[in-house]
Design a protein around this motif. Sequence first.
Motif, mmCIF file in Angstrom:
data_model
loop_
_atom_site.group_PDB
_atom_site.id
_atom_site.type_symbol
_atom_site.label_atom_id
_atom_site.label_comp_id
_atom_site.label_asym_id
_atom_site.label_seq_id
_atom_site.Cartn_x
_atom_site.Cartn_y
_atom_site.Cartn_z
ATOM 1 N N MET A 68 0.842 -1.191 0.000
ATOM 2 C CA MET A 68 0.000 0.000 0.000
ATOM 3 C C MET A 68 0.880 1.246 0.000
ATOM 4 O O MET A 68 1.923 1.275 0.661
ATOM 5 C CB MET A 68 -0.894 0.012 1.245
ATOM 6 N N THR A 69 0.477 2.247 -0.762
ATOM 7 C CA THR A 69 1.166 3.531 -0.724
ATOM 8 C C THR A 69 0.277 4.554 -0.032
ATOM 9 O O THR A 69 -0.940 4.391 0.049
ATOM 10 C CB THR A 69 1.519 4.017 -2.135
ATOM 11 N N ARG A 70 0.907 5.622 0.435
ATOM 12 C CA ARG A 70 0.197 6.652 1.181
ATOM 13 C C ARG A 70 0.525 8.017 0.603
ATOM 14 O O ARG A 70 1.679 8.290 0.254
ATOM 15 C CB ARG A 70 0.601 6.622 2.659
ATOM 16 N N ALA A 108 4.059 13.914 -7.011
ATOM 17 C CA ALA A 108 3.614 12.970 -5.987
ATOM 18 C C ALA A 108 3.038 11.721 -6.636
ATOM 19 O O ALA A 108 3.346 10.585 -6.232
ATOM 20 C CB ALA A 108 2.565 13.636 -5.086
ATOM 21 N N ARG A 109 2.218 11.914 -7.665
ATOM 22 C CA ARG A 109 1.589 10.770 -8.335
ATOM 23 C C ARG A 109 2.637 9.852 -8.966
ATOM 24 O O ARG A 109 2.514 8.622 -8.897
ATOM 25 C CB ARG A 109 0.610 11.262 -9.399
ATOM 26 N N ALA A 134 6.613 3.296 11.377
ATOM 27 C CA ALA A 134 5.309 2.769 11.789
ATOM 28 C C ALA A 134 4.622 1.974 10.687
ATOM 29 O O ALA A 134 3.876 1.039 10.972
ATOM 30 C CB ALA A 134 4.403 3.912 12.244
ATOM 31 N N THR A 135 4.876 2.342 9.436
ATOM 32 C CA THR A 135 4.189 1.679 8.322
ATOM 33 C C THR A 135 5.065 0.699 7.561
ATOM 34 O O THR A 135 4.558 -0.125 6.802
ATOM 35 C CB THR A 135 3.675 2.730 7.312
ATOM 36 N N GLY A 136 6.386 0.798 7.748
ATOM 37 C CA GLY A 136 7.303 -0.042 6.982
ATOM 38 C C GLY A 136 7.398 0.375 5.524
ATOM 39 O O GLY A 136 7.885 -0.394 4.698
ATOM 40 N N GLU A 137 6.944 1.579 5.224
ATOM 41 C CA GLU A 137 6.934 2.053 3.845
ATOM 42 C C GLU A 137 7.972 3.151 3.637
ATOM 43 O O GLU A 137 8.291 3.897 4.566
ATOM 44 C CB GLU A 137 5.534 2.598 3.493
ATOM 45 N N ALA A 138 8.477 3.238 2.411
ATOM 46 C CA ALA A 138 9.409 4.305 2.055
ATOM 47 C C ALA A 138 8.614 5.562 1.708
ATOM 48 O O ALA A 138 7.651 5.503 0.958
ATOM 49 C CB ALA A 138 10.255 3.878 0.862
ATOM 50 N N PHE A 139 9.027 6.700 2.273
ATOM 51 C CA PHE A 139 8.376 7.981 2.011
ATOM 52 C C PHE A 139 9.360 8.950 1.375
ATOM 53 O O PHE A 139 10.554 8.942 1.691
ATOM 54 C CB PHE A 139 7.896 8.620 3.317
ATOM 55 N N GLU A 186 3.068 5.878 -8.114
ATOM 56 C CA GLU A 186 3.028 4.835 -9.144
ATOM 57 C C GLU A 186 4.266 3.940 -9.093
ATOM 58 O O GLU A 186 4.225 2.790 -9.537
ATOM 59 C CB GLU A 186 2.885 5.481 -10.522
ATOM 60 N N LEU A 187 5.353 4.471 -8.521
ATOM 61 C CA LEU A 187 6.579 3.685 -8.361
ATOM 62 C C LEU A 187 6.620 2.963 -7.019
ATOM 63 O O LEU A 187 7.610 2.323 -6.682
ATOM 64 C CB LEU A 187 7.802 4.600 -8.494
ATOM 65 N N GLY A 188 5.542 3.070 -6.243
ATOM 66 C CA GLY A 188 5.474 2.386 -4.958
ATOM 67 C C GLY A 188 6.074 3.152 -3.800
ATOM 68 O O GLY A 188 6.344 2.575 -2.748
ATOM 69 N N VAL A 189 6.290 4.445 -3.983
ATOM 70 C CA VAL A 189 6.874 5.282 -2.929
ATOM 71 C C VAL A 189 5.785 6.172 -2.344
ATOM 72 O O VAL A 189 5.109 6.896 -3.073
ATOM 73 C CB VAL A 189 8.020 6.159 -3.489
ATOM 74 N N SER A 190 5.610 6.101 -1.046
ATOM 75 C CA SER A 190 4.643 6.969 -0.382
ATOM 76 C C SER A 190 5.179 8.390 -0.320
ATOM 77 O O SER A 190 6.396 8.613 -0.385
ATOM 78 C CB SER A 190 4.341 6.448 1.023
ATOM 79 N N VAL A 191 4.270 9.356 -0.185
ATOM 80 C CA VAL A 191 4.651 10.764 -0.336
ATOM 81 C C VAL A 191 4.025 11.628 0.752
ATOM 82 O O VAL A 191 2.850 11.473 1.081
ATOM 83 C CB VAL A 191 4.196 11.307 -1.713
#
Length: 197
Positions: free
Chosen positions: A1-3, A82-83, A29-34, A87-92
């Motif tokens: 999931m992206t944010r 941002a979009r 907290a999310t384990g996601e790259a921002f 689309e590349l799987g990076v949260s922003v």
Amino acid sequence: MTRLVFICGHAGTGKTSLAKRLIGPLGRATGEAFCLLDKDTLYGRYSSAAMGALTHDPNDRDSPLYLKHLRDPEYQGLIDTARENLELGVSVIVVGPLSREIRDRRLFDRAWLNIGPKVALSVVWVQTAEDTAHRRIIGRGNPNDAYKLAHWDEYRQRRFVPSGTQLEGLIVFDSTAPDESDYDALLQRIVQAATTP
């Protein structure tokens, strides 16, 4: 999931400082790259060159000419960037005043943003009292604030506090004197943001 997280508010509310404080904890907290997209960083040099050529005032970010011709393309470019990251799987985290977009509810319009239902969307409105914001703007000594300060009565007419339907789904954060529990509560609200069913 992206944010996609918008950090919005008027000048002097501490948007950039808040975004920089949140980005590390959000990632953990999310384990996601921002990535952090700040409008002033992305477009500051371009705006200086353009306004210098047009008005001989490279620090102008608030005149009618700037607002009419440069404001909206800068914001659209910010959202386009941002979009691409999403689309590349990076949260922003997107930082910018975006007051008109808050007023018109555009930041909650996935069609206008051109993002899919699987992007978790959070919109944070950072606010503080006008006198506090004014004092902070003077204190930071940013040349880009010169026009705003010289025309404060005109600028302050554009300041608003979201109300009514503008508050639906909006996370309001008072930056006057937050403590750790305030930051933790904001972080949790962003982490808990859901995608569209």
